[in-house]
Design a protein around this motif. Structure first.
Motif, short mmCIF file in Angstrom:
data_model
loop_
_atom_site.label_atom_id
_atom_site.label_comp_id
_atom_site.label_asym_id
_atom_site.label_seq_id
_atom_site.Cartn_x
_atom_site.Cartn_y
_atom_site.Cartn_z
N SER A 92 0.82 -1.21 0.00
CA SER A 92 0.00 0.00 0.00
C SER A 92 0.86 1.27 0.00
CB SER A 92 -0.94 0.02 1.20
OG SER A 92 -0.20 -0.04 2.41
N VAL A 93 2.01 1.20 0.67
CA VAL A 93 2.91 2.35 0.70
C VAL A 93 3.55 2.57 -0.67
CG1 VAL A 93 5.02 3.29 1.71
CG2 VAL A 93 3.36 2.09 3.16
N ALA A 94 4.02 1.48 -1.29
CA ALA A 94 4.65 1.58 -2.61
C ALA A 94 3.65 2.09 -3.65
CB ALA A 94 5.20 0.23 -3.03
N PRO A 172 2.43 -8.16 -3.43
CA PRO A 172 2.76 -8.29 -2.00
C PRO A 172 3.76 -9.42 -1.76
CG PRO A 172 0.38 -8.18 -2.36
CD PRO A 172 1.00 -8.38 -3.70
N GLN A 173 4.71 -9.16 -0.88
CA GLN A 173 5.70 -10.16 -0.48
C GLN A 173 5.68 -10.29 1.04
OE1 GLN A 173 7.99 -11.81 -2.85
NE2 GLN A 173 6.39 -10.99 -4.20
N SER A 177 6.73 -5.96 2.83
CA SER A 177 7.51 -5.77 1.60
C SER A 177 6.66 -6.14 0.38
CB SER A 177 8.79 -6.61 1.61
OG SER A 177 8.48 -7.99 1.61
N CYS A 178 7.16 -5.73 -0.77
CA CYS A 178 6.45 -6.02 -2.01
C CYS A 178 7.46 -6.02 -3.17
CB CYS A 178 5.33 -5.01 -2.28
SG CYS A 178 5.92 -3.33 -2.54
N ALA A 215 12.93 2.50 -4.42
CA ALA A 215 12.95 1.64 -3.23
C ALA A 215 13.52 2.38 -2.03
CB ALA A 215 13.76 0.37 -3.51
N GLU A 216 14.56 3.18 -2.26
CA GLU A 216 15.15 3.94 -1.17
C GLU A 216 14.19 5.03 -0.66
OE1 GLU A 216 18.03 3.42 0.41
OE2 GLU A 216 18.19 1.58 -0.78
N ILE A 217 13.55 5.72 -1.60
CA ILE A 217 12.62 6.79 -1.20
C ILE A 217 11.42 6.19 -0.48
CG2 ILE A 217 11.06 8.56 -2.09
CD1 ILE A 217 13.09 9.06 -4.33
N ALA A 218 10.91 5.06 -0.99
CA ALA A 218 9.75 4.43 -0.36
C ALA A 218 10.08 3.98 1.06
CB ALA A 218 9.30 3.23 -1.19
N LYS A 219 11.29 3.47 1.25
CA LYS A 219 11.70 3.01 2.57
C LYS A 219 11.76 4.17 3.57
CE LYS A 219 15.17 -0.03 4.67
NZ LYS A 219 16.42 -0.79 4.41
#
Length: 224
Positions: A92-94, A172-173, A177-178, A215-219
């Motif tokens: 959902s965040v990604a 989804p993972q 995570s995803c 990926a870095e920004i999402a984290k």
């Protein structure tokens, strides 16, 4: 993925002969009904020489009977890039981050700007700026976001400007995570056709870098 040509002109000699014969008959019937046309007029050749100035891949043939624009198989070539990346945030965040189109230049550094139209939120104007092959490249397009699937898919298609289309899928993972998969297809601009073989791996690398940056920004926004 290798480039795929979607257009080619076949049997150009046959087409050219019919085209030129029709052209000559039309000219003779109007200008000189009873004369025999023995040599090509310079006025007829001007469009071809003008066109060839703008593209090394569009040129007139030597014989007048085939003096039509010769288009190479790669004139309207499409290429596609596909990259996957595991992102250490909930799906959902990604999805929410990638849905913010005007934020895309933060991770796609070759995209200088994305502006969502105020009166039509499904439309956005994109500008690409990048230096490659010894040239400062700049392209723009108007894109329409198609009906999304929340937390699953975002996809778009260009309506004008540089022809392109793309899809971002989210898998989804687990709860935290995803996997994000980005597919981007585009028509090779005429200016870049001589570099088409090198263009596809260049774009593949740029897309890969953009997902790593995403990926870095999402984290960093995971807690929001």
């Amino acid at each position: 993925m290798s480039a795929t040509a979607i257009f080619s002109l076949t049997n150009s000699n046959a087409f050219a002969t019919v085209f030129c014969n029709r052209k000559l008959q039309c000219r003779n019937s109007v200008a000189k009904p009873n004369s025999r046309y023995s040599s090509p007029s310079s006025s007829l050749l001007k469009p071809w020489s003008l066109a060839s100035r703008f593209s090394p891949l569009i040129s007139p043939t030597k014989s007048f009977n085939t003096s039509v624009l010769k288009r190479f198989d790669t004139l309207m070539e499409w290429q596609e890039c596909k990259v996957k990346k595991k992102v250490e945030v909930p799906v959902s965040v990604a999805y929410g981050l990638y849905s913010q189109r005007e934020s895309i230049p933060r991770w796609m550094t070759f995209i200088s700007s994305v502006k969502v139209l105020k009166d039509k939120s499904d439309l956005s104007r994109w500008t690409l700026k990048y230096k490659a092959f010894g040239q400062n490249l700049e392209y723009s397009w108007l894109a329409r976001n198609l009906q999304p699937l929340p937390n699953q898919k975002i996809h778009w298609i260009s309506l004008e400007g540089l022809p392109n289309r793309g899809t971002v899928r989210f898998f989804p993972q687990g709860p935290s995570s995803c996997e994000v998969e980005l597919t981007f297809a585009y028509e090779v601009p005429l200016l870049l056709i001589p570099f088409a073989t090198a263009l596809q791996p260049l774009m593949q690398g740029m897309i890969k870098d953009s997902l790593e940056q995403f990926a870095e920004i999402a984290k960093s926004t995971k807690t929001t």
